[in-house]
Design a protein around this motif. Structure first.
Motif, PDB file in Angstrom:
ATOM      1  N   UNK A 118       0.821  -1.201   0.000  1.00  0.00           N
ATOM      2  CA  UNK A 118       0.000   0.000   0.000  1.00  0.00           C
ATOM      3  C   UNK A 118       0.863   1.264   0.000  1.00  0.00           C
ATOM      4  N   UNK A 119       0.510   2.194  -0.873  1.00  0.00           N
ATOM      5  CA  UNK A 119       1.322   3.400  -0.996  1.00  0.00           C
ATOM      6  C   UNK A 119       0.551   4.686  -0.742  1.00  0.00           C
ATOM      7  N   UNK A 120      -0.637   4.851  -1.362  1.00  0.00           N
ATOM      8  CA  UNK A 120      -1.288   6.160  -1.295  1.00  0.00           C
ATOM      9  C   UNK A 120      -2.785   6.057  -1.023  1.00  0.00           C
ATOM     10  N   UNK A 121      -3.314   7.152  -0.486  1.00  0.00           N
ATOM     11  CA  UNK A 121      -4.759   7.334  -0.321  1.00  0.00           C
ATOM     12  C   UNK A 121      -5.095   8.701  -0.878  1.00  0.00           C
ATOM     13  N   UNK A 122      -6.031   8.741  -1.835  1.00  0.00           N
ATOM     14  CA  UNK A 122      -6.440   9.996  -2.463  1.00  0.00           C
ATOM     15  C   UNK A 122      -7.948  10.169  -2.316  1.00  0.00           C
ATOM     16  N   UNK A 123      -8.374  11.393  -2.034  1.00  0.00           N
ATOM     17  CA  UNK A 123      -9.802  11.703  -1.893  1.00  0.00           C
ATOM     18  C   UNK A 123     -10.121  12.878  -2.803  1.00  0.00           C
ATOM     19  N   UNK A 124     -11.257  12.764  -3.513  1.00  0.00           N
ATOM     20  CA  UNK A 124     -11.697  13.879  -4.348  1.00  0.00           C
ATOM     21  C   UNK A 124     -13.169  14.180  -4.088  1.00  0.00           C
ATOM     22  N   UNK A 125     -13.558  15.390  -4.408  1.00  0.00           N
ATOM     23  CA  UNK A 125     -14.956  15.792  -4.331  1.00  0.00           C
ATOM     24  C   UNK A 125     -15.719  15.051  -5.429  1.00  0.00           C
ATOM     25  N   UNK A 126     -16.797  14.340  -5.065  1.00  0.00           N
ATOM     26  CA  UNK A 126     -17.518  13.518  -6.044  1.00  0.00           C
ATOM     27  C   UNK A 126     -18.199  14.349  -7.126  1.00  0.00           C
ATOM     28  N   UNK A 127     -18.520  15.605  -6.836  1.00  0.00           N
ATOM     29  CA  UNK A 127     -19.214  16.453  -7.810  1.00  0.00           C
ATOM     30  C   UNK A 127     -18.241  17.170  -8.724  1.00  0.00           C
ATOM     31  N   UNK A 128     -17.235  17.807  -8.124  1.00  0.00           N
ATOM     32  CA  UNK A 128     -16.302  18.608  -8.925  1.00  0.00           C
ATOM     33  C   UNK A 128     -15.082  17.809  -9.373  1.00  0.00           C
ATOM     34  N   UNK A 129     -14.870  16.632  -8.762  1.00  0.00           N
ATOM     35  CA  UNK A 129     -13.688  15.787  -9.020  1.00  0.00           C
ATOM     36  C   UNK A 129     -12.378  16.488  -8.668  1.00  0.00           C
ATOM     37  N   UNK A 130     -12.504  17.492  -7.800  1.00  0.00           N
ATOM     38  CA  UNK A 130     -11.310  18.190  -7.325  1.00  0.00           C
ATOM     39  C   UNK A 130     -10.631  17.344  -6.242  1.00  0.00           C
ATOM     40  N   UNK A 131      -9.304  17.243  -6.305  1.00  0.00           N
ATOM     41  CA  UNK A 131      -8.549  16.516  -5.289  1.00  0.00           C
ATOM     42  C   UNK A 131      -8.545  17.318  -3.989  1.00  0.00           C
ATOM     43  N   UNK A 132      -8.964  16.670  -2.889  1.00  0.00           N
ATOM     44  CA  UNK A 132      -9.036  17.380  -1.609  1.00  0.00           C
ATOM     45  C   UNK A 132      -8.125  16.768  -0.541  1.00  0.00           C
ATOM     46  N   UNK A 133      -7.509  15.613  -0.856  1.00  0.00           N
ATOM     47  CA  UNK A 133      -6.660  14.961   0.147  1.00  0.00           C
ATOM     48  C   UNK A 133      -5.744  13.968  -0.551  1.00  0.00           C
ATOM     49  N   UNK A 134      -4.483  13.916  -0.087  1.00  0.00           N
ATOM     50  CA  UNK A 134      -3.520  12.922  -0.575  1.00  0.00           C
ATOM     51  C   UNK A 134      -2.616  12.555   0.601  1.00  0.00           C
ATOM     52  N   UNK A 135      -2.401  11.252   0.795  1.00  0.00           N
ATOM     53  CA  UNK A 135      -1.528  10.817   1.891  1.00  0.00           C
ATOM     54  C   UNK A 135      -0.697   9.622   1.460  1.00  0.00           C
ATOM     55  N   UNK A 136       0.543   9.600   1.935  1.00  0.00           N
ATOM     56  CA  UNK A 136       1.424   8.448   1.762  1.00  0.00           C
ATOM     57  C   UNK A 136       1.068   7.447   2.858  1.00  0.00           C
ATOM     58  N   UNK A 137       0.606   6.252   2.468  1.00  0.00           N
ATOM     59  CA  UNK A 137       0.153   5.249   3.431  1.00  0.00           C
ATOM     60  C   UNK A 137       1.164   4.124   3.624  1.00  0.00           C
ATOM     61  N   UNK A 138       2.336   4.236   3.012  1.00  0.00           N
ATOM     62  CA  UNK A 138       3.312   3.145   3.085  1.00  0.00           C
ATOM     63  C   UNK A 138       3.756   2.877   4.524  1.00  0.00           C
ATOM     64  N   UNK A 139       3.782   3.921   5.365  1.00  0.00           N
ATOM     65  CA  UNK A 139       4.214   3.740   6.754  1.00  0.00           C
ATOM     66  C   UNK A 139       3.255   2.879   7.553  1.00  0.00           C
TER      67      UNK A 139
END
Length: 199
Positions: A118-139
């Motif tokens: 596992x490396x990353x977690x990304x979240x976007x707004x479902x309506x605008x598809x704008x990226x609102x969160x990104x995290x490195x989950x490898x740790x």
């Protein structure tokens, strides 16, 4: 009767152990706690837990998240804005009407399958598809495997056994010449012949 009770008790214990082991091998998930506010989304805690199924709302919610391992999506689901709550209230005439409350901060929990790569977690707004969160989950995966080295997903890949090779042949040494070398012998004979002739 005592013998039957002992056998039944043993079967119950063995069944519980088998179920616990099964949970550890098949029901392992990553739980990510998020704080959602007007200023954005932040991660507050992440852990790996045995015995829980993934929780996924496919195609639903205000937000969509994607968890990736080695560039491949392992979970893609939606979740609703945890700040929003809906309910009813009675007005002065006694009739009910819908009410929507929006809190300043809300806690969201994401639960998706564990993957050691596992490396990353990304979240976007479902309506605008704008990226609102990104995290490195490898740790998260690295810490889990460090504390659970015997877990089936954390075992290091087997090291291939090198092919057996025959040792190189030892060269046979050339024997040293014995006696007097022929060139030296001829010189000595010639020198003796000259000495005899002078006499």
């Amino acid at each position: 009767m005592k013998m039957i009770c002992c056998v039944l008790a043993s079967l119950v214990v063995l069944s519980c152990l088998a179920l616990a082991q099964g949970d550890q091998e098949t029901g392992k998930v990553v739980i990510v706690h998020l704080a959602v506010s007007d200023s954005g989304i932040t991660e507050t805690n992440s852990s790996v837990v045995y015995g829980l199924p993934p929780d996924c709302l496919r195609g639903e919610g205000d937000y969509t998240y994607s968890a990736r391992a080695s560039g491949v999506v392992i979970s893609e689901c939606g979740f609703y804005d945890p700040r929003v709550s809906m309910g009813d209230e009675l007005d002065t005439g006694g009739s009910r009407s819908g009410v929507v409350n929006v809190a300043p901060v809300g806690d969201a929990v994401l639960i998706f399958p564990f993957n050691p790569a596992m490396l990353t977690l990304d979240i976007e707004n479902s309506t605008t598809h704008e990226s609102v969160f990104h995290a490195d989950m490898s740790g998260v995966a690295r810490d889990f495997c460090a504390s659970h080295p015997d877990d089936v997903d954390c075992a290091p890949p087997a090291t291939p056994t090198p092919l057996a090779t025959e040792p190189p042949a030892t060269p046979v040494p050339t024997p040293a010449p014995s006696g007097c070398p022929l060139g030296l012998a001829l010189i000595l004979i010639a020198g003796l012949g000259i000495a005899v002739a002078k006499k």
